[in-house]
Design an enzyme around this catalytic site. Sequence first.
Site, PDB file in Angstrom:
ATOM      1  N   GLY A  13     -12.975   2.650 -11.497  1.00 55.24           N
ATOM      2  CA  GLY A  13     -12.129   3.837 -11.674  1.00 55.24           C
ATOM      3  C   GLY A  13     -12.767   4.844 -12.623  1.00 55.24           C
ATOM      4  O   GLY A  13     -12.080   5.545 -13.369  1.00 55.24           O
ATOM      5  N   GLY A  16     -11.577   8.466 -12.906  1.00 54.01           N
ATOM      6  CA  GLY A  16     -10.160   8.683 -13.195  1.00 54.01           C
ATOM      7  C   GLY A  16      -9.916   9.207 -14.605  1.00 54.01           C
ATOM      8  O   GLY A  16     -10.853   9.557 -15.330  1.00 54.01           O
ATOM      9  N   ASP A  39     -16.457   3.949  -8.659  1.00 54.03           N
ATOM     10  CA  ASP A  39     -15.176   4.506  -8.245  1.00 54.03           C
ATOM     11  C   ASP A  39     -15.114   4.398  -6.726  1.00 54.03           C
ATOM     12  O   ASP A  39     -16.158   4.300  -6.069  1.00 54.03           O
ATOM     13  CB  ASP A  39     -15.065   5.979  -8.678  1.00 54.03           C
ATOM     14  CG  ASP A  39     -13.612   6.445  -8.762  1.00 54.03           C
ATOM     15  OD1 ASP A  39     -13.069   6.499  -9.878  1.00 54.03           O
ATOM     16  OD2 ASP A  39     -13.016   6.741  -7.700  1.00 54.03           O
ATOM     17  N   ASP A  56     -14.898  -0.146  -3.876  1.00 54.17           N
ATOM     18  CA  ASP A  56     -13.468  -0.234  -3.575  1.00 54.17           C
ATOM     19  C   ASP A  56     -13.018  -1.607  -4.086  1.00 54.17           C
ATOM     20  O   ASP A  56     -13.434  -2.641  -3.548  1.00 54.17           O
ATOM     21  CB  ASP A  56     -13.284  -0.116  -2.050  1.00 54.17           C
ATOM     22  CG  ASP A  56     -11.849  -0.359  -1.607  1.00 54.17           C
ATOM     23  OD1 ASP A  56     -11.008  -0.725  -2.450  1.00 54.17           O
ATOM     24  OD2 ASP A  56     -11.577  -0.193  -0.402  1.00 54.17           O
ATOM     25  N   TYR A 145       4.911   0.006  -9.975  1.00 58.55           N
ATOM     26  CA  TYR A 145       3.864   0.101 -11.001  1.00 58.55           C
ATOM     27  C   TYR A 145       4.105  -0.961 -12.075  1.00 58.55           C
ATOM     28  O   TYR A 145       3.195  -1.715 -12.445  1.00 58.55           O
ATOM     29  CB  TYR A 145       3.925   1.503 -11.606  1.00 58.55           C
ATOM     30  CG  TYR A 145       2.904   1.795 -12.666  1.00 58.55           C
ATOM     31  CD1 TYR A 145       1.562   1.979 -12.348  1.00 58.55           C
ATOM     32  CD2 TYR A 145       3.286   1.942 -13.997  1.00 58.55           C
ATOM     33  CE1 TYR A 145       0.636   2.285 -13.327  1.00 58.55           C
ATOM     34  CE2 TYR A 145       2.365   2.249 -14.980  1.00 58.55           C
ATOM     35  CZ  TYR A 145       1.042   2.417 -14.637  1.00 58.55           C
ATOM     36  OH  TYR A 145       0.118   2.721 -15.608  1.00 58.55           O
TER      37      TYR A 145
HETATM   38  N1  SER Z   1       0.785   7.181 -17.903  1.00 59.01           N
HETATM   39  C1  SER Z   1       1.221   6.186 -16.978  1.00 59.01           C
HETATM   40  C2  SER Z   1       2.116   6.759 -15.946  1.00 59.01           C
HETATM   41  O1  SER Z   1       2.822   7.679 -16.241  1.00 59.01           O
HETATM   42  C3  SER Z   1       1.947   5.083 -17.690  1.00 59.01           C
HETATM   43  O2  SER Z   1       1.147   4.022 -17.883  1.00 59.01           O
HETATM   44  O3  SER Z   1       2.139   6.272 -14.860  1.00 59.01           O
END
Ligand code: SER
Length: 325
Positions: A13, A16, A39, A56, A145
């Site tokens: 990543g 990112g 990445d 990947d 998440y």
């Molecule tokens: N900054 C992240 C988000 O907002 C939180 O870990 O997804």
Amino acid sequence: MDGGKGRKILVTGALGQIGSELVPALRHRYGENQVVASDIRIPAAGAYEGLFEQVDCTQPLAIQDVVRRHDIGAVYHMAALLSAVAEERPQIAWSINLGGLYNVLEVARQNGAAVFCPSSIGAFGPSTPRDGTPQTTIQRPTSMYGVTKVAGELLCDYYFERFGLDVRGLRLPGLISHSAQPGGGTTDYAVDIFYQAVRYSHYTCFLSPDTRLDMMYMPDAIDGIIQLMEAAPARLKHRNAFNVTAMNFTPDELAGEIRKSIADFAIDYEVDPVRQAISESWPHSVDDSAARREWDWNPHYDLAAMTADMLAKLGAKLKTPARRA
Ligand code: SER
């Protein structure tokens, strides 16, 4: 830590939000040729300096190939989807966030490499105490998440306990930076607001004015990651998923701080129900005393220092003269 015994570091990543600042910091510290950036995206020809591999993380053989070819001794695994985009695409989020981590841990185990794994305040949920959130507490997140972050924390603990893999990690709060922009996160407003303030003196915020969340300026996050990976193992009781924070504020308070430099800055609100709901399931302020005790975590930027630096750096980057109230 570097890869140990001359072995290299791999950052996944790398293009990112965190990776794009972590790679230069690691190269500065351990040597330009000691850090392989990777990445899923391929940078435009000539746009990226230094060792780069397209990887990947959902493909274990791709990770294995790079780790073996470059003799990787430590993987900083930053490839993941952020909270809002993970909620839009939960199946893909599971595959990237948890499948990717599993693949990295397995390859690290097979090759004797250490791993850094970022968890998040997203690993907490609505039943977690929201003020002074303890290091060890209830974790029942309600977003995909969060589910992948808690599962990832447990997986990292498992690999340490079961296989002795040196895997360490932080629960990062919202990160603010003038370099790479985040994408698809719930805390992204705290970055967007600065760009819009410098350009237009106006921002429309997707969280409500009183939404309080933990935050951190990127230089502290990068220092924290490197500091944890260099910490003496004997001092680490937790190893993984350390609570860390540097400041907490609401959109209204951040707007007030920006107004100290840009007097006519105006903020209004168009609340996004998805991101608002996610933010309301996260802590207001975590207790990071374990990190302070076990590896001397000590961030430098508070709200005022971060805001001043962001406005100065973005003013220069966007070629807008920094304005004074
Ligand atoms: N900054 C992240 C988000 O907002 C939180 O870990 O997804």
